[in-house]
Design a protein around this motif. Sequence first.
Motif, mmCIF file in Angstrom:
data_model
loop_
_atom_site.group_PDB
_atom_site.id
_atom_site.type_symbol
_atom_site.label_atom_id
_atom_site.label_comp_id
_atom_site.label_asym_id
_atom_site.label_seq_id
_atom_site.Cartn_x
_atom_site.Cartn_y
_atom_site.Cartn_z
ATOM 1 N N ARG A 1 43.532 13.788 16.558
ATOM 2 C CA ARG A 1 42.816 12.697 17.213
ATOM 3 C C ARG A 1 43.519 12.322 18.525
ATOM 4 N N ASP A 2 42.720 12.240 19.577
ATOM 5 C CA ASP A 2 43.190 11.853 20.912
ATOM 6 C C ASP A 2 44.174 12.853 21.522
ATOM 7 N N ALA A 3 44.253 14.051 20.956
ATOM 8 C CA ALA A 3 45.091 15.092 21.575
ATOM 9 C C ALA A 3 44.367 15.666 22.786
ATOM 10 N N ASP A 4 45.122 16.050 23.784
ATOM 11 C CA ASP A 4 44.556 16.627 25.006
ATOM 12 C C ASP A 4 44.839 18.123 25.013
ATOM 13 N N LEU A 5 43.776 18.927 24.786
ATOM 14 C CA LEU A 5 43.909 20.380 24.759
ATOM 15 C C LEU A 5 43.250 21.036 25.967
ATOM 16 N N ASP A 6 43.100 20.308 27.043
ATOM 17 C CA ASP A 6 42.463 20.852 28.233
ATOM 18 C C ASP A 6 43.175 22.130 28.687
ATOM 19 N N HIS B 1 39.316 22.047 8.308
ATOM 20 C CA HIS B 1 39.609 20.704 7.774
ATOM 21 C C HIS B 1 40.501 19.866 8.702
ATOM 22 N N ALA B 2 40.640 20.279 9.945
ATOM 23 C CA ALA B 2 41.416 19.467 10.890
ATOM 24 C C ALA B 2 40.559 18.320 11.411
ATOM 25 N N ILE B 3 41.217 17.268 11.875
ATOM 26 C CA ILE B 3 40.513 16.132 12.485
ATOM 27 C C ILE B 3 40.528 16.353 13.989
ATOM 28 N N VAL B 4 39.369 16.703 14.546
ATOM 29 C CA VAL B 4 39.308 17.056 15.974
ATOM 30 C C VAL B 4 38.290 16.215 16.738
ATOM 31 N N THR C 1 39.957 12.982 22.102
ATOM 32 C CA THR C 1 40.314 14.398 21.967
ATOM 33 C C THR C 1 39.538 15.200 22.997
ATOM 34 N N SER C 2 40.248 16.001 23.781
ATOM 35 C CA SER C 2 39.603 16.702 24.887
ATOM 36 C C SER C 2 39.827 18.206 24.803
ATOM 37 N N PHE C 3 38.734 18.969 25.063
ATOM 38 C CA PHE C 3 38.790 20.431 25.050
ATOM 39 C C PHE C 3 38.322 21.011 26.383
ATOM 40 N N MET D 1 48.713 18.761 25.072
ATOM 41 C CA MET D 1 48.757 20.197 24.821
ATOM 42 C C MET D 1 48.009 20.976 25.900
ATOM 43 N N GLN D 2 47.935 20.425 27.086
ATOM 44 C CA GLN D 2 47.227 21.093 28.165
ATOM 45 C C GLN D 2 47.850 22.457 28.471
ATOM 46 N N ASP D 3 46.962 23.456 28.618
ATOM 47 C CA ASP D 3 47.367 24.808 29.004
ATOM 48 C C ASP D 3 48.360 25.459 28.036
#
Length: 230
Positions: free
Chosen positions: A152-157, A168-171, A176-178, A136-138
């Motif tokens: 979990r392990d989502a990429d939100l860079d 209540h989300a699993i972050v 998982t990256s922010f 989910m980058q950018d």
Amino acid sequence: MPDSGWALLGVLILLGILGAAGAAFAWRLAVREAAREPRIEVLAGIGGGLITGIAIGVSALFLEQSLQESQKYAAWRANVEIAEAIPGFTPGDRDIKGINFSGKALHNADLRGADLRHAQLRDTDLTGADLRGAQMQDANLIGANFYEADLRDADLDGAQLESANFTHAIVNGPKTSFHGTSINSLTCWPKEFLTEKLEGHDVEGGQDDDYKWGQKVPHCALWKGGERVG
């Protein structure tokens, strides 16, 4: 491929085998019995013609199959683009790049490992969605609702997370990256979220220090359409 297509393909393959056998027989005759040259030429011609015909037929079948799949995908994509709510949305192996999901209700969507880089998900309702390993980058996630979603392990860079709701989300997955995300005081995090992960990130200016990294449940002030809803 329809059953009739598979049946035709089987017939073509059988004819191809017979054609190849005829060509092989003609070659053997040419080696052993040069006097039968006219017969050999006929057999070779028949074999070669069958093989050529088979190749054309098989190519036509696979071209037809490819066109059918392309038409099905185009229809599926068009339906997704115009739909306002798609409960349990599951793209599978289909390409979803370029689809604008903004404002759609995608409750319990299965987006595991999905390529959502640069995706438009503004105000999208992803309640209960499975986003494990999603790229989910950018992405534009302003106002998106991730209530009880699994990231979990989502990429939100680099993603835009202003006013996003992670109640209540699993972050806190290990991967998982922010990095480089943008947030504001209305970004709502679950209780266990470590705001230290956001140090050095882009924060909307002019805010009280107590809220510059967003807020945590149950103290979040959620907004929708300019009105407070939580």
